[in-house]
Write a protein that holds these residues in place. Structure first.
Motif, PDB file in Angstrom:
ATOM      1  N   UNK A  20     108.682 113.289  86.849  1.00 45.24           N
ATOM      2  CA  UNK A  20     108.511 111.830  87.334  1.00 45.24           C
ATOM      3  C   UNK A  20     108.062 112.045  88.729  1.00 45.24           C
ATOM      4  N   UNK A  21     107.340 111.454  89.257  1.00 46.18           N
ATOM      5  CA  UNK A  21     106.792 111.348  90.625  1.00 46.18           C
ATOM      6  C   UNK A  21     107.960 110.700  91.669  1.00 46.18           C
ATOM      7  N   UNK A  22     107.940 110.683  92.964  1.00 48.20           N
ATOM      8  CA  UNK A  22     108.758 109.936  93.489  1.00 48.20           C
ATOM      9  C   UNK A  22     108.693 108.577  93.591  1.00 48.20           C
ATOM     10  N   UNK A  23     109.694 107.704  93.260  1.00 49.44           N
ATOM     11  CA  UNK A  23     109.543 106.572  93.101  1.00 49.44           C
ATOM     12  C   UNK A  23     109.745 105.915  91.633  1.00 49.44           C
ATOM     13  N   UNK A  24     109.588 106.861  90.886  1.00 54.26           N
ATOM     14  CA  UNK A  24     109.789 106.877  89.369  1.00 54.26           C
ATOM     15  C   UNK A  24     109.202 105.908  88.717  1.00 54.26           C
ATOM     16  N   UNK A  25     107.811 105.525  89.198  1.00 57.05           N
ATOM     17  CA  UNK A  25     106.687 104.658  88.635  1.00 57.05           C
ATOM     18  C   UNK A  25     105.623 105.262  88.198  1.00 57.05           C
ATOM     19  N   UNK A  26     105.611 106.713  88.287  1.00 57.46           N
ATOM     20  CA  UNK A  26     104.525 107.345  87.641  1.00 57.46           C
ATOM     21  C   UNK A  26     105.052 108.763  87.002  1.00 57.46           C
ATOM     22  N   UNK A  27     104.438 109.371  85.935  1.00 56.79           N
ATOM     23  CA  UNK A  27     104.657 110.532  85.297  1.00 56.79           C
ATOM     24  C   UNK A  27     103.422 111.392  85.455  1.00 56.79           C
ATOM     25  N   UNK A  74      96.770 105.927  81.647  1.00 53.28           N
ATOM     26  CA  UNK A  74      96.224 106.856  82.478  1.00 53.28           C
ATOM     27  C   UNK A  74      95.580 106.502  83.649  1.00 53.28           C
ATOM     28  N   UNK A  75      96.214 106.662  84.708  1.00 50.23           N
ATOM     29  CA  UNK A  75      95.604 106.084  85.934  1.00 50.23           C
ATOM     30  C   UNK A  75      94.790 107.091  86.758  1.00 50.23           C
ATOM     31  N   UNK A  76      94.898 108.374  86.555  1.00 49.12           N
ATOM     32  CA  UNK A  76      94.153 109.521  87.019  1.00 49.12           C
ATOM     33  C   UNK A  76      94.333 110.688  86.254  1.00 49.12           C
ATOM     34  N   UNK A  77      93.382 111.533  86.391  1.00 52.39           N
ATOM     35  CA  UNK A  77      93.050 112.659  85.491  1.00 52.39           C
ATOM     36  C   UNK A  77      92.268 113.743  86.432  1.00 52.39           C
ATOM     37  N   UNK A  78      93.171 114.765  86.410  1.00 52.28           N
ATOM     38  CA  UNK A  78      92.313 115.905  87.491  1.00 52.28           C
ATOM     39  C   UNK A  78      92.009 116.939  86.340  1.00 52.28           C
ATOM     40  N   UNK A 119      99.013 106.806  92.560  1.00 48.97           N
ATOM     41  CA  UNK A 119      98.672 108.238  93.313  1.00 48.97           C
ATOM     42  C   UNK A 119      97.701 108.978  92.320  1.00 48.97           C
ATOM     43  N   UNK A 120      97.103 109.890  93.408  1.00 42.77           N
ATOM     44  CA  UNK A 120      96.252 110.919  93.101  1.00 42.77           C
ATOM     45  C   UNK A 120      96.800 112.144  93.448  1.00 42.77           C
ATOM     46  N   UNK A 121      96.011 113.478  93.006  1.00 46.51           N
ATOM     47  CA  UNK A 121      96.494 114.753  93.440  1.00 46.51           C
ATOM     48  C   UNK A 121      95.366 115.414  94.219  1.00 46.51           C
TER      49      UNK A 121
END
Length: 898
Positions: A403-410, A429-433, A481-483
């Motif tokens: 889980x990412x900070x904020x618990x809104x995304x994984x 799926x909002x982002x794919x690297x 978010x994104x990485x």
């Protein structure tokens, strides 16, 4: 229940104990069904039918505890069976009419055989078996014909789908499961490794006779036609070997014998296909693991079938009733609904908890599920696939999650080397690297921001020998978010696991990396400077974790060893062993030095990192356990494994003694060894009996003298220890009783009235109550074997305490059960001892009186509940006017006489 040792055990569900064992099968037992063939005896069960991989189907008389018939003729192991009474439409069982019981067996040769159950009383037959055996054998030897008078089952043919459906390819597969509809009108057949269920419907008696007459008429016509054609051919030319093929009718007559049955049915007999007609098929997209009929039929006369698939999903299919214009034409079922929300199709690879311990994320091969931990409900279920493709064939193979900070995304790491971010609220799926690594991402961890810092970093370890740092940023067009790649650490071998330390000081934060060379390397997080190298494992390290204070590090690997490391100098504090296979995950409990481990040996273990000992052993998984997740306060633990289960282990208030847990584990291990020895001895005895019987049935009658049943529960280490506890409790109670008597005598002499302090060794109970508490703590399965350990003098004292408890109306059922068993077990010694006559008379009257009171109470409560049910059903459809008439209490109607 039947086991792999070929033994069938009959259990008493109410008493929670085994009654006896049935011996006879030479291989694992594959199917069991109860049988009540006698229409006059409706109380209790007369018989039991079992099937085994040895190709035999045995009929047991439960009253006589013996086998009354063995069904042969199966070419291979019998995988399943079912038995019920046929209730075709318009052909119900009336008073005085014999019930049509049918047994259906499925064999590895792909044949579905049907057996007719004769209306015989097994109980009376079993009692006269020994006296009639020799006479029946002599009569059979004189006539050279088998004696069928005592046979309970009679073979009537096999079920075969129509040849027009072209299902010959699936007929070679063995039968996986057979089930009758609760109404007795339909039977379903599912073959192994198949995706089709065959449904057969029972015909009425009129239709059966009509089908039989039509079959006999066609047979006569074919015979006449064959005779005429043969005469014409003989007159025109010389007959050859291949000119006159076998007629279809002859093939039908010999079909049952060719299918593997030793019996050839007469042409005018009623066959299985006369009683059953092929109704239709149910086809699914995946392999079938099992199915069951819905208990009720649909309004239009159709039936519903619930199917369990190999993808851990359930599907409900509806098979409609055929139309009147198309009677006899097979129908096709339609899928009504699918239940796949709560099941992973494959083994679970990763489990992650949110920071607030309210949500959990579980990851399998291509499916990601979000769960509500409090009510155990599934919030989201999605397929990890590229955008625009929801097919599982083009999906990603997920291996790790967090889980990412904020618990809104994984964030997820895949075997293809991609990093995926999923929105928990929408499930998208909002982002794919893509191609974040050139190999599989085996592990990832998130470094939470230190005080005064807002940046959050993500570290991943992959099979491409790289450890990469990623910074979390916001996307330009949205708030998701994104990485972004920040740094890279090159390793000499494949990276198996990466983890951050728990220090909040950026200068003291460490990075732990486990590689394929069986070492753990420690780096400073800020500069990636090498700090320590922890070596000692003989095989690669698969999991590790550090404590909150960063003083120790615990690691586990494929060498089954757990090592405790000191992070000051990198020394090994202790090496512990306990798991029987590779350790797959390890997690510390926050603010403690205790940690959990899971392994491929299907267990989860709890360890003390300060005392270097095991605290608890948790069993429950049916396959290897892959991942763990521990809550922030240590209140519960989540574990996921290849059995597709997510188990929740909650912390209780019970006190755990590690010495007792270790002793219990040793006792279970000893019992397992003793049980395997007993199973081997049983198997050896059965094989010896088989070899002795190969010489011929008429050679010796020793097989009939061998026991076919034995005691269900045998003596074990646990039962002996329970018997020792009972003896110790009786001795302590006797000692306490003497002290109470001496104290009262002393108080009478002194004239005092001071109460005596309670004995802490008896937990503040009086002697009879303490003995009853110990008896209740013994498992029902081990109770009888534990009582057999007691010597006669302890039995006398135990009866005294049973009488006292019965006088106090405490533990009536348990005391009555123990009293009856002790008298049966020690009847000779008790009868010879005259001093026990008075206690026995008192015990007899108390048991009879207290059991009568309980029976009356239960009968009164049942009558009251029936009354409540009747009143509720009567008022269910009443229309109540709440303005003019108030609701009446249903209990107020009980005292009125209508």
């Amino acid at each position: 229940s039947g086991g792999a040792d070929g033994v069938v055990i009959l259990w008493d569900v109410i008493a929670e104990t085994g009654l006896f064992r049935l011996l006879g099968h030479r291989g694992p037992v594959t199917g069991i069904t109860f049988l009540r063939p006698s229409s006059t005896n409706v109380s209790g069960v007369d018989g039991l039918v079992t099937s085994g991989s040895d190709g035999l189907v045995k009929v047991w008389d439960l009253n006589g505890q013996c086998c009354v018939q063995t069904l042969t003729g199966h070419r291979g192991s019998v995988g399943c069976l079912d038995c019920t009474i046929l209730r075709p439409p318009g052909g119900g069982v009336e008073d005085g009419e014999k019930a049509k019981w049918r047994l259906v067996t499925g064999c590895a040769d792909g044949q579905v055989r049907v057996w007719s159950v004769e209306d015989l009383k097994l109980e009376s037959d079993s009692k006269n078996t020994q006296t009639e055996t020799n006479d029946s054998k002599e009569a059979a030897a004189d006539d050279n014909q088998p004696n069928d008078d005592d046979e309970v089952f009679r073979y009537i043919g096999s079920l075969q789908p129509p040849a027009s459906l072209n299902m010959t390819s699936s007929n070679n597969e063995g039968i996986a499961s057979i089930h009758f509809h609760p109404s007795g009108r339909y039977v379903g057949v599912c073959r192994a490794n198949d995706r089709v269920i065959e449904i057969y419907a029972a015909r009425s008696e009129v239709e059966v006779q009509k089908k039989r007459r039509r079959r006999l008429r066609r047979r006569r016509e074919k015979q006449n036609l064959a005779v005429a054609s043969a005469s014409e051919k003989s007159a025109t030319k010389k007959r050859g070997l291949l000119d006159d093929p076998e007629s279809e009718d002859e093939q039908d007559n010999t079909g049952d014998a060719k299918d593997g049955s030793l019996l050839e049915l007469p042409p005018d007999a009623i066959k299985a296909m006369d009683e059953f007609e092929f109704r239709g098929t149910i086809r699914v997209a995946q392999k079938i693991r099992g199915f069951a009929f819905a208990p009720s039929q649909e309004r239009g006369g159709g039936i519903r079938v619930v199917i369990a698939l190999a993808t851990n999903a359930l599907e409900v299919h509806s098979l409609p009733k055929p139309l009147k214009q198309a009677l006899g034409v097979p129908v096709t079922a339609e899928r009504v609904s699918t239940l796949d929300m709560y099941g992973h199709p494959t083994g679970i690879r990763s489990v992650a908890l949110s920071s607030e311990d309210t949500m959990a994320c579980t990851v399998s091969k291509s499916v990601v599920k979000i769960w509500n931990v409090d009510n155990r409900s599934c919030l989201r279920s999605l397929i990890a696939a590229p955008s625009g493709s929801k097919s599982s064939n083009a999906s990603y193979y997920c291996l790790c999650s967090a889980f990412l900070p904020g618990n809104t995304h994984v964030v997820l790491g895949t075997r293809e080397g991609h990093l995926i971010i999923i929105d928990v609220a929408s499930g998208d799926i909002i982002y794919t690297e893509e191609n974040a690594h050139d190999g599989a991402i085996w592990s990832l961890d998130i470094s939470h921001p230190s005080p005064g810092q807002n940046s959050t970093s993500l570290v991943t370890g992959s099979a491409d020998k790289l450890v990469k740092y990623w910074s979390l940023e916001k996307q330009e067009d949205s708030q998701h978010p994104m990485v972004e790649h920040a740094r890279t650490l090159q390793m000499s071998d494949d990276v198996m696991c990466v983890r951050f330390s728990h220090s909040t000081d950026p200068e003291k934060r460490l990075l732990f990396v486990a590689s394929l060379d069986s070492t753990i390397k420690v780096f400073f997080n800020d500069s990636l400077k090498f700090f320590l190298s922890l070596y000692g494992h003989k095989l690669p390290v698969l999991a590790f974790d550090s404590s909150d204070d960063d003083t120790i590090l615990a690691s586990g690997g494929a060498d089954k060893a757990i090592k405790i490391w000191g992070l000051d100098f990198g020394d090994t504090h202790r090496t512990m062993y306990g798991h029987e296979d590779s350790i797959t995950d390890l997690r510390f409990v926050k603010r403690t030095h205790n940690f959990f481990t899971c392994s491929k040996d299907q267990t989860v273990r709890f360890w003390d990192g300060d005392r270097f000992q095991q605290i608890l052993l948790l069993r429950g998984h049916a396959s290897e356990v892959n991942c763990l997740a521990v809550s922030s306060n240590g209140a519960f633990v989540l574990s996921g494994g290849m059995d597709r289960q997510v188990r929740v282990w909650e912390r209780t208030k019970d006190i755990v003694f590690p010495d007792e847990e270790k002793e219990r584990e040793l006792e279970e291990m000893f019992d397992k060894v003793d049980g395997s020895r007993r199973e081997e001895n049983t198997a050896d005895a059965l094989m010896a009996a088989q070899k002795d019987g190969e010489e011929g049935l008429d050679a010796d009658d020793e097989d009939n003298e061998k026991p076919q049943s034995e005691a269900a529960v045998k003596q074990s280490v646990l039962s002996v220890s329970s018997g020792d506890r009972i003896m110790e409790a009786i001795e302590m109670a006797d000692k306490e009783s003497k002290e109470i008597a001496s104290f009262r005598k002393l108080q009478e002499e002194k004239g005092g009235d001071n109460p005596r302090a309670l004995n802490p060794f008896l937990f503040g109970m009086d002697p009879p109550g303490y003995v009853l508490w110990i008896l209740r703590s013994v498992k029902s399965v081990d109770l009888e074997q534990s009582l057999l350990v007691l010597p006669l003098n302890h039995v006398e004292r135990l009866m005294h305490y049973l009488i006292v408890n019965l006088q106090r109306h405490k533990g009536v059922e348990l005391c009555a059960k123990i009293s009856v068993f002790l008298i049966k077990a020690h009847q000779g010694q008790i009868v010879a001892n005259r001093t026990m006559m008075t206690p026995l008379r008192e015990l007899q009257s108390l048991v009879r009186k207290r059991t009568t009171e309980i029976r009356d109470t239960v009968g009164f409560n049942l009558a009251a509940m029936r009354m409540v049910t009747r009143i509720a059903n009567e008022k269910k459809n009443e229309r109540l006017d709440y303005e003019e008439k108030s609701m009446k209490d249903i209990w107020g109607e009980l005292g009125k006489i209508s």
